[in-house]
Each structure stands twice: as structure tokens, then as C-alpha cells.
Design a protein around this motif. Structure first.
Motif, PDB file in Angstrom:
ATOM      1  N   GLU A 112       0.815  -1.216  -0.015  1.00 27.16           N
ATOM      2  CA  GLU A 112      -0.165  -0.127  -0.168  1.00 27.16           C
ATOM      3  C   GLU A 112       0.931   1.137   0.176  1.00 27.16           C
ATOM      4  OE1 GLU A 112      -2.858  -0.391   3.400  1.00 27.16           O
ATOM      5  OE2 GLU A 112      -3.705  -2.219   2.511  1.00 27.16           O
ATOM      6  N   GLU A 113       2.257   1.120   0.589  1.00 24.90           N
ATOM      7  CA  GLU A 113       2.811   2.386   0.637  1.00 24.90           C
ATOM      8  C   GLU A 113       3.504   2.786  -0.575  1.00 24.90           C
ATOM      9  OE1 GLU A 113       6.848   4.040   2.949  1.00 24.90           O
ATOM     10  OE2 GLU A 113       5.903   2.118   3.751  1.00 24.90           O
ATOM     11  N   GLU A 114       3.329   3.908  -1.039  1.00 23.55           N
ATOM     12  CA  GLU A 114       3.764   4.547  -2.294  1.00 23.55           C
ATOM     13  C   GLU A 114       5.291   4.471  -2.567  1.00 23.55           C
ATOM     14  OE1 GLU A 114       2.509   7.846  -5.386  1.00 23.55           O
ATOM     15  OE2 GLU A 114       2.837   8.312  -3.381  1.00 23.55           O
ATOM     16  N   PHE A 115       5.889   3.964  -3.439  1.00 22.47           N
ATOM     17  CA  PHE A 115       7.220   3.637  -3.977  1.00 22.47           C
ATOM     18  C   PHE A 115       8.018   2.629  -3.022  1.00 22.47           C
ATOM     19  CE2 PHE A 115       6.300   8.305  -4.894  1.00 22.47           C
ATOM     20  CZ  PHE A 115       6.276   7.939  -6.287  1.00 22.47           C
ATOM     21  N   TYR A 116       7.102   1.930  -2.272  1.00 15.55           N
ATOM     22  CA  TYR A 116       7.850   0.724  -1.543  1.00 15.55           C
ATOM     23  C   TYR A 116       8.417  -0.074  -2.348  1.00 15.55           C
ATOM     24  CZ  TYR A 116       8.413  -2.254   2.525  1.00 15.55           C
ATOM     25  OH  TYR A 116       9.020  -2.957   3.720  1.00 15.55           O
ATOM     26  N   PRO A 117       9.686  -1.072  -1.911  1.00 16.48           N
ATOM     27  CA  PRO A 117      10.270  -1.803  -2.941  1.00 16.48           C
ATOM     28  C   PRO A 117       9.263  -2.976  -3.432  1.00 16.48           C
ATOM     29  CG  PRO A 117      11.524  -1.259  -1.063  1.00 16.48           C
ATOM     30  CD  PRO A 117      10.271  -0.613  -0.826  1.00 16.48           C
ATOM     31  N   ARG A 118       9.084  -3.110  -4.589  1.00 15.77           N
ATOM     32  CA  ARG A 118       8.466  -4.283  -5.109  1.00 15.77           C
ATOM     33  C   ARG A 118       9.219  -5.479  -5.517  1.00 15.77           C
ATOM     34  NH1 ARG A 118       5.008  -0.203  -3.943  1.00 15.77           N
ATOM     35  NH2 ARG A 118       3.046  -0.388  -4.691  1.00 15.77           N
ATOM     36  N   PHE A 119       8.525  -6.694  -5.270  1.00 20.18           N
ATOM     37  CA  PHE A 119       9.165  -7.948  -5.705  1.00 20.18           C
ATOM     38  C   PHE A 119       9.042  -8.080  -7.284  1.00 20.18           C
ATOM     39  CE2 PHE A 119       9.241 -12.345  -6.227  1.00 20.18           C
ATOM     40  CZ  PHE A 119      10.374 -12.911  -5.771  1.00 20.18           C
ATOM     41  N   GLN A 120      10.333  -8.371  -7.838  1.00 20.50           N
ATOM     42  CA  GLN A 120      10.651  -8.512  -9.385  1.00 20.50           C
ATOM     43  C   GLN A 120      10.537  -9.807  -9.584  1.00 20.50           C
ATOM     44  OE1 GLN A 120      11.143  -5.640 -11.240  1.00 20.50           O
ATOM     45  NE2 GLN A 120      10.926  -4.583  -9.167  1.00 20.50           N
ATOM     46  N   VAL A 121       9.322 -10.367  -9.920  1.00 20.30           N
ATOM     47  CA  VAL A 121       9.021 -11.838 -10.278  1.00 20.30           C
ATOM     48  C   VAL A 121       9.775 -12.429 -11.348  1.00 20.30           C
ATOM     49  CG1 VAL A 121       7.183 -13.269 -10.878  1.00 20.30           C
ATOM     50  CG2 VAL A 121       6.393 -11.466  -9.389  1.00 20.30           C
ATOM     51  N   LYS A 122       9.825 -11.513 -12.437  1.00 20.31           N
ATOM     52  CA  LYS A 122      10.580 -12.170 -13.832  1.00 20.31           C
ATOM     53  C   LYS A 122      12.059 -12.363 -13.239  1.00 20.31           C
ATOM     54  CE  LYS A 122       7.941 -10.081 -17.483  1.00 20.31           C
ATOM     55  NZ  LYS A 122       7.883  -9.451 -18.713  1.00 20.31           N
ATOM     56  N   ARG A 123      12.832 -11.425 -12.545  1.00 27.24           N
ATOM     57  CA  ARG A 123      14.062 -11.685 -12.330  1.00 27.24           C
ATOM     58  C   ARG A 123      14.232 -13.009 -11.297  1.00 27.24           C
ATOM     59  NH1 ARG A 123      18.398 -10.881  -8.877  1.00 27.24           N
ATOM     60  NH2 ARG A 123      17.271 -10.507  -6.987  1.00 27.24           N
ATOM     61  N   ALA A 124      13.305 -12.940 -10.339  1.00 34.63           N
ATOM     62  CA  ALA A 124      13.298 -14.305  -9.285  1.00 34.63           C
ATOM     63  C   ALA A 124      13.061 -15.692 -10.099  1.00 34.63           C
ATOM     64  CB  ALA A 124      12.068 -13.992  -8.412  1.00 34.63           C
ATOM     65  N   GLU A 125      12.355 -15.597 -11.231  1.00 35.25           N
ATOM     66  CA  GLU A 125      12.181 -16.617 -12.263  1.00 35.25           C
ATOM     67  C   GLU A 125      13.680 -17.167 -12.777  1.00 35.25           C
ATOM     68  OE1 GLU A 125       7.294 -16.286 -12.949  1.00 35.25           O
ATOM     69  OE2 GLU A 125       8.690 -15.478 -14.590  1.00 35.25           O
ATOM     70  N   GLY A 126      14.191 -15.972 -13.114  1.00 36.71           N
ATOM     71  CA  GLY A 126      15.606 -16.303 -13.774  1.00 36.71           C
ATOM     72  C   GLY A 126      16.184 -16.889 -12.815  1.00 36.71           C
ATOM     73  N   VAL A 127      16.230 -16.690 -11.577  1.00 39.18           N
ATOM     74  CA  VAL A 127      17.364 -17.125 -10.377  1.00 39.18           C
ATOM     75  C   VAL A 127      16.795 -18.384 -10.271  1.00 39.18           C
ATOM     76  CG1 VAL A 127      17.787 -17.050  -8.009  1.00 39.18           C
ATOM     77  CG2 VAL A 127      17.512 -14.879  -9.106  1.00 39.18           C
ATOM     78  N   LEU A 128      15.426 -18.745 -10.361  1.00 35.79           N
ATOM     79  CA  LEU A 128      14.935 -20.181 -10.358  1.00 35.79           C
ATOM     80  C   LEU A 128      15.458 -21.124 -11.384  1.00 35.79           C
ATOM     81  CD1 LEU A 128      13.190 -22.059  -8.661  1.00 35.79           C
ATOM     82  CD2 LEU A 128      11.329 -21.488 -10.052  1.00 35.79           C
ATOM     83  N   LYS A 129      15.634 -20.485 -12.399  1.00 36.36           N
ATOM     84  CA  LYS A 129      16.149 -21.329 -13.547  1.00 36.36           C
ATOM     85  C   LYS A 129      17.547 -21.841 -13.303  1.00 36.36           C
ATOM     86  CE  LYS A 129      13.066 -19.704 -17.341  1.00 36.36           C
ATOM     87  NZ  LYS A 129      13.016 -18.638 -18.221  1.00 36.36           N
ATOM     88  N   GLN A 130      18.347 -20.640 -12.942  1.00 35.70           N
ATOM     89  CA  GLN A 130      19.926 -20.894 -12.498  1.00 35.70           C
ATOM     90  C   GLN A 130      19.952 -22.096 -11.501  1.00 35.70           C
ATOM     91  OE1 GLN A 130      21.487 -17.217 -11.451  1.00 35.70           O
ATOM     92  NE2 GLN A 130      20.964 -16.498 -13.239  1.00 35.70           N
ATOM     93  N   CYS A 131      18.889 -22.057 -10.650  1.00 33.80           N
ATOM     94  CA  CYS A 131      19.039 -22.933  -9.471  1.00 33.80           C
ATOM     95  C   CYS A 131      18.527 -24.284 -10.034  1.00 33.80           C
ATOM     96  CB  CYS A 131      17.958 -22.514  -8.421  1.00 33.80           C
ATOM     97  SG  CYS A 131      17.569 -23.723  -6.985  1.00 33.80           S
ATOM     98  N   GLN A 132      17.728 -24.406 -10.945  1.00 30.69           N
ATOM     99  CA  GLN A 132      17.482 -25.929 -11.295  1.00 30.69           C
ATOM    100  C   GLN A 132      18.536 -26.277 -12.111  1.00 30.69           C
ATOM    101  OE1 GLN A 132      13.279 -24.875 -12.435  1.00 30.69           O
ATOM    102  NE2 GLN A 132      12.669 -25.674 -10.711  1.00 30.69           N
ATOM    103  N   GLY A 133      19.060 -25.518 -12.664  1.00 26.19           N
ATOM    104  CA  GLY A 133      20.074 -25.646 -13.762  1.00 26.19           C
ATOM    105  C   GLY A 133      21.425 -26.205 -13.398  1.00 26.19           C
TER     106      GLY A 133
END
Length: 207
Positions: free
Chosen positions: A186-207
Motif C-alpha cells: 500500500e505504501e507508495e514507492f515501497y520496494p516491489r518484488f521482481q517476479v521475472k528476475r526471481a524466475e530467472g534465479v529459479l532457472k539457474q537454481c534448477q540448472g
């Protein structure tokens, strides 16, 4: 009575104007960041921080931009100057928001920038500190997806360094993604979670 209402109206209008100026400034700074103009973004976040001395977010973002801009630098003197500046911004953010998990994990990111530059020189002293920082952040905010992902990435990096499998951390990355998708901020400009970047990390993790 009319005079009182007029004074109140002035205060409200001033508040709206100030808020609008803050919003416009933050949006402009994010625009610079998006275009890769890191110096301009950092400078504007710094100016906003000075104009908003009790708000942790502008200083936090100024620090983040400086830290991200330090990765890949080859000159240690320039790297140190950049990270010292980032530390100053982080200290300002900390003074306005104590025990904030977002700031804590950004401190860990700053330490990582030193380690990435010279693991032999900085690894021994800063690796233990980072373990403590991530543990502290996780204790404060166990369901914060940025904290969970940051900790998992840190541990994956350590595993790679020692030639171990990164697969044990896949579940934590998945958990972060799930929480990140559900997160409502709800807080304006609060850090957001970057889903796409996290999905890239997951690919590295599984690879």
C-alpha cells in the motif's frame, strides 16, 4: 471562522503540493534509473532525501542505485568511493527506519559488491556479516519475498563458490515467487518484488 477555514485550506494545499512534488521527483528518478542513467537517478534521490529528511525511501533508493552501479567496476578506489557514498545513504535510511528488512538486505548487497570485486580480500570479513544480516532480516520479516530471495541467492552464490549444488535453495526461491505474486503493498514507492528476475534465479537454481 472563515479565516480559520482559509488557513486550514492553505495548509492542506501546501501538503498536497509538497506531496505532489515528492511524487513527481520520485517518478522522475525512477525514470532515470529505468533508462540506465544511474548518476542522474542517484543525485535526484539524494536531493529528494534532503528535502524529505524523515523519509527512508529516497536515501534507500540512492544507496541501491550506487550499489548496483558498482558491480563490474575494475578500479578499487572508484569502487570504494561509490560504496562509501552508498553506505552514507544507507545510514540515513537506517536513521529513519530502524530494523527495516529492506534496508538490512541492501546492506548485505553492499557487502556483496565488495566480495564480488575481491573475494579473497573481503570474503572472510563480510561473508559472516551477510549471514547475520539475512538471518536478522528473515527473523523480522519471515514472509518478505525480497528477504527470502536475497538470502537464497546469497546461499546459492556461496554454494557455487565451494562447488556445491544450488538445488537445496530452489524451494526458497519458489516460496519467494509465490509470496511475491500475492504481496499487496500500500505504501507508495515501497520496494516491489521482481517476479521475472526471481524466475530467472529459479532457472539457474534448477540448472
Amino acid at each position: 471562522m472563515k479565516k480559520v477555514l482559509f488557513i486550514i485550506a492553505i495548509f492542506i494545499a501546501t501538503g498536497i503540493s509538497a506531496q505532489s512534488k515528492y511524487q513527481k521527483g520520485m517518478q522522475k528518478a525512477f525514470g532515470f534509473w529505468q533508462k540506465g542513467q544511474l548518476t542522474e537517478a542517484s543525485q535526484l534521490f539524494e536531493r529528494i532525501s534532503k528535502a524529505e529528511p524523515t523519509n527512508w525511501l529516497p536515501a534507500y533508493y540512492a544507496a541501491t542505485v550506487e550499489i548496483l552501479g558498482s558491480f563490474g567496476m575494475k578500479d578499487e578506489a572508484k569502487l570504494t568511493a561509490k560504496l562509501n557514498k552508498a553506505q552514507e545513504f544507507l545510514d540515513v535510511a537506517k536513521s529513519n527506519s530502524e530494523n527495516n528488512p529492506e534496508i538490512i538486505i541492501t546492506q548485505a548487497l553492499l557487502n556483496l559488491a565488495y566480495i564480488a570485486f575481491d573475494g579473497q580480500k573481503y570474503g572472510m570479513t563480510l561473508s559472516g556479516k551477510n549471514n547475520m544480516l539475512y538471518a536478522k532480516a528473515l527473523k523480522i520479516a519471515p514472509n518478505n519475498p525480497r528477504v527470502i530471495l536475497g538470502k537464497a541467492e546469497w546461499e546459492m552464490g556461496a554454494a557455487k563458490f565451494f562447488g556445491k549444488s544450488t538445488k537445496p535453495y530452489c524451494e526458497q526461491v519458489k516460496k519467494a515467487i509465490e509470496l511475491g505474486k500475492k504481496e499487496k503493498i500500500e505504501e507508495e514507492f515501497y520496494p516491489r518484488f521482481q517476479v521475472k528476475r526471481a524466475e530467472g534465479v529459479l532457472k539457474q537454481c534448477q540448472g
